[in-house]
Design a protein around this motif. Structure first.
Motif, PDB file in Angstrom:
ATOM      1  N   LYS A  50     -18.325 -23.571 -38.487  1.00  0.00           N
ATOM      2  CA  LYS A  50     -19.211 -24.579 -39.086  1.00  0.00           C
ATOM      3  C   LYS A  50     -20.643 -24.037 -39.161  1.00  0.00           C
ATOM      4  O   LYS A  50     -21.345 -24.249 -40.153  1.00  0.00           O
ATOM      5  N   ALA A  51     -21.048 -23.321 -38.106  1.00  0.00           N
ATOM      6  CA  ALA A  51     -22.400 -22.751 -38.087  1.00  0.00           C
ATOM      7  C   ALA A  51     -22.579 -21.726 -39.208  1.00  0.00           C
ATOM      8  O   ALA A  51     -23.691 -21.517 -39.700  1.00  0.00           O
ATOM      9  N   LYS A  52     -21.483 -21.105 -39.607  1.00  0.00           N
ATOM     10  CA  LYS A  52     -21.545 -20.155 -40.726  1.00  0.00           C
ATOM     11  C   LYS A  52     -21.475 -20.872 -42.074  1.00  0.00           C
ATOM     12  O   LYS A  52     -21.359 -20.220 -43.118  1.00  0.00           O
ATOM     13  N   GLY A  53     -21.461 -22.214 -42.038  1.00  0.00           N
ATOM     14  CA  GLY A  53     -21.441 -22.980 -43.283  1.00  0.00           C
ATOM     15  C   GLY A  53     -20.054 -23.200 -43.860  1.00  0.00           C
ATOM     16  O   GLY A  53     -19.904 -23.614 -45.007  1.00  0.00           O
ATOM     17  N   LYS A  54     -19.013 -22.928 -43.064  1.00  0.00           N
ATOM     18  CA  LYS A  54     -17.646 -23.110 -43.556  1.00  0.00           C
ATOM     19  C   LYS A  54     -17.238 -24.577 -43.418  1.00  0.00           C
ATOM     20  O   LYS A  54     -17.648 -25.260 -42.474  1.00  0.00           O
ATOM     21  N   ARG A  55     -16.396 -25.017 -44.346  1.00  0.00           N
ATOM     22  CA  ARG A  55     -15.845 -26.372 -44.211  1.00  0.00           C
ATOM     23  C   ARG A  55     -14.530 -26.280 -43.443  1.00  0.00           C
ATOM     24  O   ARG A  55     -13.717 -25.375 -43.694  1.00  0.00           O
ATOM     25  N   THR A  56     -14.343 -27.168 -42.490  1.00  0.00           N
ATOM     26  CA  THR A  56     -13.129 -27.155 -41.670  1.00  0.00           C
ATOM     27  C   THR A  56     -12.388 -28.471 -41.871  1.00  0.00           C
ATOM     28  O   THR A  56     -12.953 -29.549 -41.690  1.00  0.00           O
ATOM     29  N   VAL A  57     -11.132 -28.374 -42.281  1.00  0.00           N
ATOM     30  CA  VAL A  57     -10.313 -29.558 -42.556  1.00  0.00           C
ATOM     31  C   VAL A  57      -9.044 -29.457 -41.703  1.00  0.00           C
ATOM     32  O   VAL A  57      -8.452 -28.376 -41.597  1.00  0.00           O
ATOM     33  N   PHE A  58      -8.661 -30.574 -41.100  1.00  0.00           N
ATOM     34  CA  PHE A  58      -7.512 -30.573 -40.197  1.00  0.00           C
ATOM     35  C   PHE A  58      -6.336 -31.233 -40.901  1.00  0.00           C
ATOM     36  O   PHE A  58      -6.384 -32.418 -41.220  1.00  0.00           O
ATOM     37  N   VAL A  59      -5.306 -30.442 -41.165  1.00  0.00           N
ATOM     38  CA  VAL A  59      -4.174 -30.914 -41.972  1.00  0.00           C
ATOM     39  C   VAL A  59      -2.924 -30.923 -41.106  1.00  0.00           C
ATOM     40  O   VAL A  59      -2.372 -29.870 -40.787  1.00  0.00           O
ATOM     41  N   THR A  60      -2.496 -32.108 -40.712  1.00  0.00           N
ATOM     42  CA  THR A  60      -1.356 -32.199 -39.790  1.00  0.00           C
ATOM     43  C   THR A  60      -0.178 -32.928 -40.412  1.00  0.00           C
ATOM     44  O   THR A  60      -0.362 -33.858 -41.202  1.00  0.00           O
ATOM     45  N   GLU A  84     -13.552 -37.857 -42.146  1.00  0.00           N
ATOM     46  CA  GLU A  84     -13.272 -37.335 -43.494  1.00  0.00           C
ATOM     47  C   GLU A  84     -12.573 -35.974 -43.455  1.00  0.00           C
ATOM     48  O   GLU A  84     -11.970 -35.560 -44.429  1.00  0.00           O
ATOM     49  N   ASP A  85     -12.711 -35.266 -42.330  1.00  0.00           N
ATOM     50  CA  ASP A  85     -12.140 -33.910 -42.223  1.00  0.00           C
ATOM     51  C   ASP A  85     -10.676 -33.921 -41.795  1.00  0.00           C
ATOM     52  O   ASP A  85     -10.076 -32.864 -41.643  1.00  0.00           O
ATOM     53  N   VAL A  86     -10.121 -35.104 -41.542  1.00  0.00           N
ATOM     54  CA  VAL A  86      -8.727 -35.179 -41.079  1.00  0.00           C
ATOM     55  C   VAL A  86      -7.828 -35.586 -42.240  1.00  0.00           C
ATOM     56  O   VAL A  86      -8.131 -36.526 -42.969  1.00  0.00           O
ATOM     57  N   PHE A  87      -6.738 -34.859 -42.403  1.00  0.00           N
ATOM     58  CA  PHE A  87      -5.785 -35.185 -43.456  1.00  0.00           C
ATOM     59  C   PHE A  87      -4.389 -35.125 -42.850  1.00  0.00           C
ATOM     60  O   PHE A  87      -3.901 -34.066 -42.503  1.00  0.00           O
ATOM     61  N   GLY A  88      -3.754 -36.279 -42.677  1.00  0.00           N
ATOM     62  CA  GLY A  88      -2.436 -36.324 -42.052  1.00  0.00           C
ATOM     63  C   GLY A  88      -1.370 -36.705 -43.061  1.00  0.00           C
ATOM     64  O   GLY A  88      -1.674 -37.189 -44.146  1.00  0.00           O
ATOM     65  N   VAL A 236      -5.308 -33.002 -51.056  1.00  0.00           N
ATOM     66  CA  VAL A 236      -6.385 -32.333 -50.304  1.00  0.00           C
ATOM     67  C   VAL A 236      -7.407 -31.751 -51.279  1.00  0.00           C
ATOM     68  O   VAL A 236      -8.620 -31.913 -51.112  1.00  0.00           O
ATOM     69  N   GLU A 237      -6.901 -31.112 -52.321  1.00  0.00           N
ATOM     70  CA  GLU A 237      -7.809 -30.518 -53.313  1.00  0.00           C
ATOM     71  C   GLU A 237      -8.681 -31.589 -53.966  1.00  0.00           C
ATOM     72  O   GLU A 237      -9.889 -31.419 -54.109  1.00  0.00           O
ATOM     73  N   GLY A 238      -8.042 -32.709 -54.328  1.00  0.00           N
ATOM     74  CA  GLY A 238      -8.779 -33.794 -54.969  1.00  0.00           C
ATOM     75  C   GLY A 238      -9.860 -34.352 -54.070  1.00  0.00           C
ATOM     76  O   GLY A 238     -10.982 -34.595 -54.493  1.00  0.00           O
ATOM     77  N   LYS A 239      -9.511 -34.508 -52.806  1.00  0.00           N
ATOM     78  CA  LYS A 239     -10.455 -35.126 -51.875  1.00  0.00           C
ATOM     79  C   LYS A 239     -11.616 -34.199 -51.531  1.00  0.00           C
ATOM     80  O   LYS A 239     -12.754 -34.632 -51.410  1.00  0.00           O
ATOM     81  N   PHE A 240     -11.331 -32.912 -51.346  1.00  0.00           N
ATOM     82  CA  PHE A 240     -12.376 -31.993 -50.861  1.00  0.00           C
ATOM     83  C   PHE A 240     -12.935 -31.086 -51.960  1.00  0.00           C
ATOM     84  O   PHE A 240     -13.735 -30.207 -51.667  1.00  0.00           O
TER      85      PHE A 240
END
Ligand code: PLP
Ligand code: CA
Length: 305
Positions: A50-60, A84-88, A236-240
């Motif tokens: 995150k500090a490097k500016g990356k987006r992190t999404v959790f897909v379970t 918003e970063d969680v996608f189940g 996921v693509e649509g949302k993010f």
């Protein structure tokens, strides 16, 4: 297929790997934690990305919990995350039903085989459901049930969808009720089709194994909404607003996570060896999917921090 590149301990390879992507999609169980035990260095690794500016999404694929439940779990384990970063898979199913399937009023009820996570996500999308955690269905089948299902008096005419996830109270009554809805033309959906549920260094029945009796009895195959389904990738693509070429899927299961990333034409896939599948699994002749990269564990990425 070229063999995956092993990046553990190789600072230059890790840097090159991280620089290739803007977004990382994380599988959860087997990558971030096992059950309630967070793997060492995981919170720091996510923080570094995150500090490097990356987006992190959790897909379970875990459909038993809602996004809210996951957010709580992630924050209890000190993994930085927003809802918003969680996608189940239960959210994926609810979004599919409400925004793509769009059943007509009077046919928009969902019969659920599953737990509270599915019910919560359906409710959040404004979709009515029955079955699920309702005690009415958590009992042995009675002689009257056979008659009532056969003559339709026990069926709700508004049910137009059967959604099957992992149900810890699965029983004959629920499966037979679902079968009757399917035979009456309900749309058949599955939150995910994981064969097994890995826990305590052992394997238990997964959502797919709860669903198979229904597939067998009905002769119908469900549309799957968890990994590796591209219905989930599209959502996921649509949302993010993903740029797929700059996105990497990180997982521990070849037939769900890695297949999901490859079929979704993501820029890369990283397999970590802290979960279900090991190196032998992609070395096989008939491997379902081969990752682009692999590492012993997620925190190996922290070598660059
Ligand atoms: N389904 C259930 C019910 C689970 O509990 C889990 C893991 O906890 C999974 C699926 C797999 O989840 P993931 O896709 O995060 O590995
Ligand atoms: Ca996993």
């Amino acid at each position: 297929t070229p063999s995956p590149k092993y990046i553990t301990g190789d600072k230059a390879a890790i840097n090159e790997f991280i620089d290739k992507f803007d977004t990382f999609l994380f599988d959860c169980d087997g990558v971030l934690w096992s059950g309630d035990h967070v793997f060492e260095g995981v919170p720091e690794t996510i923080r570094m990305l995150k500090a490097k500016g990356k987006r992190t999404v959790f897909v379970t694929n875990n459909s038993t919990k809602s996004r809210q439940d996951y957010l709580k779990k992630l924050s209890n384990l000190h993994i930085p995350c927003e809802k918003e970063d969680v996608f189940g898979s239960s959210y994926s199913a609810a979004v599919y039903i409400s925004r793509i399937l769009k059943q007509p009023p009077g046919k928009n009820k969902v019969f659920v085989i599953g737990e509270a996570g599915v019910e919560a996500e359906l409710a959040a999308e404004g979709i009515p459901c029955i079955g699920g955690t309702d005690e009415k269905f958590r009992r042995d089948v009675a002689p009257e049930d056979f008659q009532g299902l056969a003559d339709g008096s026990l069926l709700d005419p508004e049910v137009g969808v059967v959604l099957c996830g992992l149900d810890f109270h699965i029983n004959y009554l629920k499966l037979s009720t679902a079968l009757h809805y399917l035979r009456k033309g309900a749309v058949f959906l599955a939150t995910n089709t994981d064969s097994t549920l890995p826990m305590h260094h052992s394997f238990f029945m997964g959502a797919g194994s709860c669903m198979i009796p229904l597939e067998y009895a009905s002769g119908q195959k469900p549309l799957e909404l968890g990994k590796p389904s591209q219905a989930m990738m599209d959502a996921v693509e649509g949302k993010f607003q993903l740029d797929r070429s700059r996105t990497c899927m990180i997982g521990d299961r070849l037939n769900t996570d890695i297949k999901f990333g490859i079929e979704g034409k993501l820029g890369g896939t990283l397999h970590v060896l802290t979960g279900v599948h090991k190196k032998e699994d992609w070395d096989k002749e008939d491997a379902v999917a081969v990752p682009a990269y692999y590492a012993d564990q997620l925190s190996d990425l922290g070598l660059v921090a």
